[in-house]
Scaffold this motif. Structure first.
Motif, PDB file in Angstrom:
ATOM      1  N   MET A   1      16.177  33.354  -2.199  1.00  0.00           N
ATOM      2  CA  MET A   1      17.400  32.701  -1.737  1.00  0.00           C
ATOM      3  C   MET A   1      18.128  32.078  -2.928  1.00  0.00           C
ATOM      4  N   ARG A   2      19.459  32.177  -2.906  1.00  0.00           N
ATOM      5  CA  ARG A   2      20.251  31.657  -4.013  1.00  0.00           C
ATOM      6  C   ARG A   2      20.146  30.136  -4.079  1.00  0.00           C
ATOM      7  N   LYS A   3      20.039  29.611  -5.302  1.00  0.00           N
ATOM      8  CA  LYS A   3      19.955  28.173  -5.529  1.00  0.00           C
ATOM      9  C   LYS A   3      21.303  27.639  -6.017  1.00  0.00           C
ATOM     10  N   LEU A   4      21.593  26.395  -5.642  1.00  0.00           N
ATOM     11  CA  LEU A   4      22.806  25.719  -6.104  1.00  0.00           C
ATOM     12  C   LEU A   4      22.417  24.427  -6.801  1.00  0.00           C
ATOM     13  N   ASN A   5      23.194  24.073  -7.814  1.00  0.00           N
ATOM     14  CA  ASN A   5      22.961  22.829  -8.536  1.00  0.00           C
ATOM     15  C   ASN A   5      23.982  21.789  -8.060  1.00  0.00           C
ATOM     16  N   ILE A   6      23.480  20.681  -7.552  1.00  0.00           N
ATOM     17  CA  ILE A   6      24.333  19.612  -7.033  1.00  0.00           C
ATOM     18  C   ILE A   6      24.149  18.371  -7.895  1.00  0.00           C
ATOM     19  N   ILE A   7      25.271  17.821  -8.346  1.00  0.00           N
ATOM     20  CA  ILE A   7      25.244  16.592  -9.136  1.00  0.00           C
ATOM     21  C   ILE A   7      25.649  15.434  -8.232  1.00  0.00           C
ATOM     22  N   LEU A   8      24.806  14.399  -8.175  1.00  0.00           N
ATOM     23  CA  LEU A   8      25.081  13.218  -7.372  1.00  0.00           C
ATOM     24  C   LEU A   8      25.788  12.156  -8.199  1.00  0.00           C
ATOM     25  N   ARG A   9      26.410  11.208  -7.494  1.00  0.00           N
ATOM     26  CA  ARG A   9      27.017  10.086  -8.185  1.00  0.00           C
ATOM     27  C   ARG A   9      25.947   9.362  -8.999  1.00  0.00           C
ATOM     28  N   GLY A  10      26.234   9.080 -10.246  1.00  0.00           N
ATOM     29  CA  GLY A  10      25.242   8.489 -11.130  1.00  0.00           C
ATOM     30  C   GLY A  10      24.612   9.513 -12.051  1.00  0.00           C
ATOM     31  N   GLY A  11      24.913  10.815 -11.798  1.00  0.00           N
ATOM     32  CA  GLY A  11      24.447  11.856 -12.705  1.00  0.00           C
ATOM     33  C   GLY A  11      23.171  12.565 -12.311  1.00  0.00           C
ATOM     34  N   LYS A  12      22.517  12.136 -11.227  1.00  0.00           N
ATOM     35  CA  LYS A  12      21.276  12.782 -10.805  1.00  0.00           C
ATOM     36  C   LYS A  12      21.543  14.204 -10.327  1.00  0.00           C
ATOM     37  N   ASN A  13      20.655  15.158 -10.677  1.00  0.00           N
ATOM     38  CA  ASN A  13      20.795  16.567 -10.303  1.00  0.00           C
ATOM     39  C   ASN A  13      19.829  16.926  -9.178  1.00  0.00           C
ATOM     40  N   LEU A  14      20.329  17.720  -8.228  1.00  0.00           N
ATOM     41  CA  LEU A  14      19.491  18.278  -7.175  1.00  0.00           C
ATOM     42  C   LEU A  14      19.633  19.801  -7.195  1.00  0.00           C
ATOM     43  N   THR A  15      18.553  20.500  -6.955  1.00  0.00           N
ATOM     44  CA  THR A  15      18.606  21.946  -6.779  1.00  0.00           C
ATOM     45  C   THR A  15      18.343  22.238  -5.311  1.00  0.00           C
ATOM     46  N   ILE A  16      19.291  22.898  -4.655  1.00  0.00           N
ATOM     47  CA  ILE A  16      19.169  23.148  -3.215  1.00  0.00           C
ATOM     48  C   ILE A  16      19.291  24.638  -2.932  1.00  0.00           C
ATOM     49  N   ASP A  17      18.800  25.049  -1.777  1.00  0.00           N
ATOM     50  CA  ASP A  17      19.001  26.412  -1.315  1.00  0.00           C
ATOM     51  C   ASP A  17      20.407  26.544  -0.741  1.00  0.00           C
ATOM     52  N   LYS A  18      21.035  27.671  -0.996  1.00  0.00           N
ATOM     53  CA  LYS A  18      22.320  27.944  -0.367  1.00  0.00           C
ATOM     54  C   LYS A  18      22.105  27.942   1.153  1.00  0.00           C
ATOM     55  N   GLY A  19      22.979  27.263   1.876  1.00  0.00           N
ATOM     56  CA  GLY A  19      22.800  27.096   3.318  1.00  0.00           C
ATOM     57  C   GLY A  19      22.365  25.689   3.676  1.00  0.00           C
ATOM     58  N   THR A  20      22.063  24.874   2.666  1.00  0.00           N
ATOM     59  CA  THR A  20      21.728  23.461   2.895  1.00  0.00           C
ATOM     60  C   THR A  20      23.005  22.692   3.221  1.00  0.00           C
ATOM     61  N   THR A  21      22.960  21.842   4.247  1.00  0.00           N
ATOM     62  CA  THR A  21      24.148  21.066   4.628  1.00  0.00           C
ATOM     63  C   THR A  21      24.289  19.814   3.766  1.00  0.00           C
ATOM     64  N   LEU A  22      25.507  19.295   3.750  1.00  0.00           N
ATOM     65  CA  LEU A  22      25.735  18.016   3.063  1.00  0.00           C
ATOM     66  C   LEU A  22      24.911  16.907   3.710  1.00  0.00           C
ATOM     67  N   TYR A  23      24.640  17.045   5.005  1.00  0.00           N
ATOM     68  CA  TYR A  23      23.817  16.046   5.695  1.00  0.00           C
ATOM     69  C   TYR A  23      22.418  15.988   5.082  1.00  0.00           C
ATOM     70  N   GLU A  24      21.844  17.149   4.821  1.00  0.00           N
ATOM     71  CA  GLU A  24      20.498  17.186   4.236  1.00  0.00           C
ATOM     72  C   GLU A  24      20.498  16.616   2.818  1.00  0.00           C
ATOM     73  N   ILE A  25      21.568  16.881   2.080  1.00  0.00           N
ATOM     74  CA  ILE A  25      21.687  16.288   0.743  1.00  0.00           C
ATOM     75  C   ILE A  25      21.834  14.771   0.855  1.00  0.00           C
ATOM     76  N   ALA A  26      22.664  14.325   1.810  1.00  0.00           N
ATOM     77  CA  ALA A  26      22.901  12.882   1.984  1.00  0.00           C
ATOM     78  C   ALA A  26      21.625  12.155   2.387  1.00  0.00           C
ATOM     79  N   LYS A  27      20.735  12.830   3.141  1.00  0.00           N
ATOM     80  CA  LYS A  27      19.460  12.204   3.520  1.00  0.00           C
ATOM     81  C   LYS A  27      18.645  11.876   2.286  1.00  0.00           C
TER      82      LYS A  27
END
Length: 552
Positions: A1-27
């Protein structure tokens, strides 16, 4: 599955699967930030938390202190209330009618009259729904399917509005088998809506959301009896006109009955102005009438219509402008940012103002000031002013209800009027039109037609205007002797065609883009009404032009 790189406020990086909702990131984000979030901002754009990013990007939850987010919270909370009432009283009808002291007033029509015990049961059921953290699903259905759903739930108000919508598909929200429509984004699930209260307020209820300043605590409820009374009056006017919602209004436009509706609405305004003039005349000691209200309430037109009614009663109105009593610019107080605070009551020369009023009341001739806004300094009128024996002074301005303004004048000599556009017309039973939305649409139209400001300029200024109103007007509204509701039930049908083209010019990268889209989203429900049908003494003419009282 394709991975996406998400940068959070403050500079923290998350690697998520494509298809992950913003809700799951916000959790994951909320592990560090213990506060409710109902929306997210991804690569600069605001989305519901059900959105699934398609690309790498920057994500931050939208704080409840942002207007778009607190509105989404309130909408979602209303949905939980509607679901709770349906669960307990399946045949009941919920109406959300207007705001009152930061809360929402509504009524519940069921077999037996609503009482405090009912509200306790509803609150308990709402809390259960919230504790279960149930998903609020967003779905798109064909218009025919939406009509079928709303028929099943006996939502005639939504059927009326759908009848006039030229669309193939409708976006609905679903909560455990309950369907509804809301204009604007919603929360992902009920578990976010932890801070709320609902209380009995005869004959209905008050639904209280969290404080915008501190989302972890409730808004404080303060009873505004006079404001509640004027809203009730607006509701009665709606019944006189046989218009309960936008669908019913559109029916009148299509049938041609809108011509009579306009005449009756304007007559109701004239009758209320005459009633207020009679009140003033009956109080023999009144010599000063103070008229205050928030931006775009129609103060100028109302003041001049009131002056005519006072003349009918044999009184001679003499108008004084508060704007002429500004202190010289360099003496103007400054706000916390070091900018001139022109909305402060101390930006006015209170000493001179009170001296002039007292001299006039004593029968003296007074040379009143004239403020030059270009130079920021005072000049003087050449012709002195004198109050006739049967005269009354009319003063229009934002500080009119504040006792500090006229501290040297005995209360029995003053009559205070609060004016605002307190709309009672809603899209349907569950989607209210905020009074501030009517005023901002008025302001957008007037600013463009008469002052050369575009809609983006006006929307950018609006938060500052609102802060000034909260500080200088709303806190004194219950001090008024009488309130005048300047809203006209048909006005958005007229304002729509002026406002929509200006709102459409706002680009997606503007900080007020989402506010512009929100305003457009409810304006498109209204059928157009021709400007030529509006009389030249209407308050609406203050905004669209063509007023008999003044020229742009």
């Amino acid at each position: 599955m394709r991975k996406l790189n998400i940068i959070l406020r403050g500079g923290k990086n998350l690697t998520i699967d494509k298809g992950t909702t913003l809700y799951e990131i916000a959790k994951q984000y909320r592990i560090e930030n213990n506060r409710p979030y109902v929306l997210g901002r991804f690569n600069g754009k605001v989305y519901e938390l059900s959105y699934e990013p398609e690309e790498d990007g920057y994500f931050e939850p939208v704080d409840l202190r942002e207007n778009i987010s607190i509105l989404a919270y309130k909408r979602s909370l209303k949905f939980v209330l509607i679901k709770a009432v349906h669960d307990l009283y399946p045949n009941a009808k919920v109406t959300i009618e207007h705001s009152l002291s930061k809360g929402l007033f509504g009524e519940i029509y069921k077999e037996t009259p609503l009482n405090e015990e009912d509200i306790k049961n509803i609150k308990k059921r709402m809390q259960e729904i919230i504790d279960q953290d149930i998903r609020i699903n967003k779905i798109s259905v064909r218009k025919e399917k939406a009509i079928e759903i709303f028929k099943r739930f006996n939502m005639d108000d939504k059927l009326r509005i759908l009848r006039h919508l030229d669309v193939d598909k409708v976006t609905l929200y679903e909560l455990e088998g309950m369907y509804d429509y809301f204009y604007g984004p919603m929360a992902f699930s009920t578990g976010t809506l932890k801070v709320f209260d609902i209380m009995y307020y005869a004959p209905g209820f008050i639904l209280m959301p969290p404080s915008e300043d501190n989302p972890s605590v409730l808004q404080k409820f303060e009873d505004h009896k006079k404001l509640a009374k004027i809203f009730y009056e607006a509701e009665q006017w709606g019944r006189i006109l046989d218009i309960s919602d936008v669908g019913a209004l559109n029916d009148k436009v299509v049938s041609g009955e809108i011509v009579d509706i306009i005449r009756i609405a304007e007559a109701l305004h004239e009758k209320k102005a005459a009633y207020i003039a009679d009140m003033i005349h009956s109080r023999k000691n009144v010599k000063i009438v103070l008229i205050a209200g928030p931006s775009s309430s129609g103060k100028t037109t109302f003041t001049r219509r009131l002056a005519i009614q006072l003349k009918v009663n044999g009184m001679i109105p003499v108008q004084i402008s508060l704007d002429d009593y500004f202190v010289d610019r360099e003496k103007t107080p400054k706000d916390e940012d070091g900018n001139y605070d022109f909305e402060s009551i101390y930006a006015l020369d209170l000493g001179l103002f009170n001296k002039n009023l007292n001299d006039l009341l004593e029968g003296k001739e007074v040379v009143v000031p004239q403020f030059d806004f270009i130079t920021g300094s005072r000049k003087w009128h050449e012709k002195p002013l004198k109050l006739p024996k049967n005269g009354v002074i009319l003063i229009e301005g934002i500080h009119g209800l504040n006792e500090i303004l006229t501290s040297s004048i005995p209360k029995e000599n003053k009559f205070k009027i609060y004016i605002s556009a307190l709309t009672q017309l809603n899209l349907d039973n569950h989607n209210r039109i905020a009074t501030t939305d009517v005023r901002i649409v008025r302001r957008i139209v007037r600013d463009y037609l008469s002052r050369g400001y575009n809609a983006e300029d006006t929307l950018k200024m609006w938060p500052s205007i609102r802060r000034g109103e909260e500080k200088n007007i709303f806190v004194f509204q219950e001090e008024a002797d009488v309130m005048f509701n300047s809203s006209l039930i048909y006005e958005l049908c007229v304002l729509k065609k002026h406002a929509e083209p200006q709102l459409s010019k706002i680009s997606k990268d503007s900080p007020v883009y989402y506010e512009a889209m929100r305003l457009k989203s409810f304006l498109h429900f209204f059928k157009d009404v021709d400007d030529d049908l509006i009389p030249d003494n209407s308050i609406l003419r203050e905004f669209i032009g063509g007023s008999c009282f003044y020229k742009y």
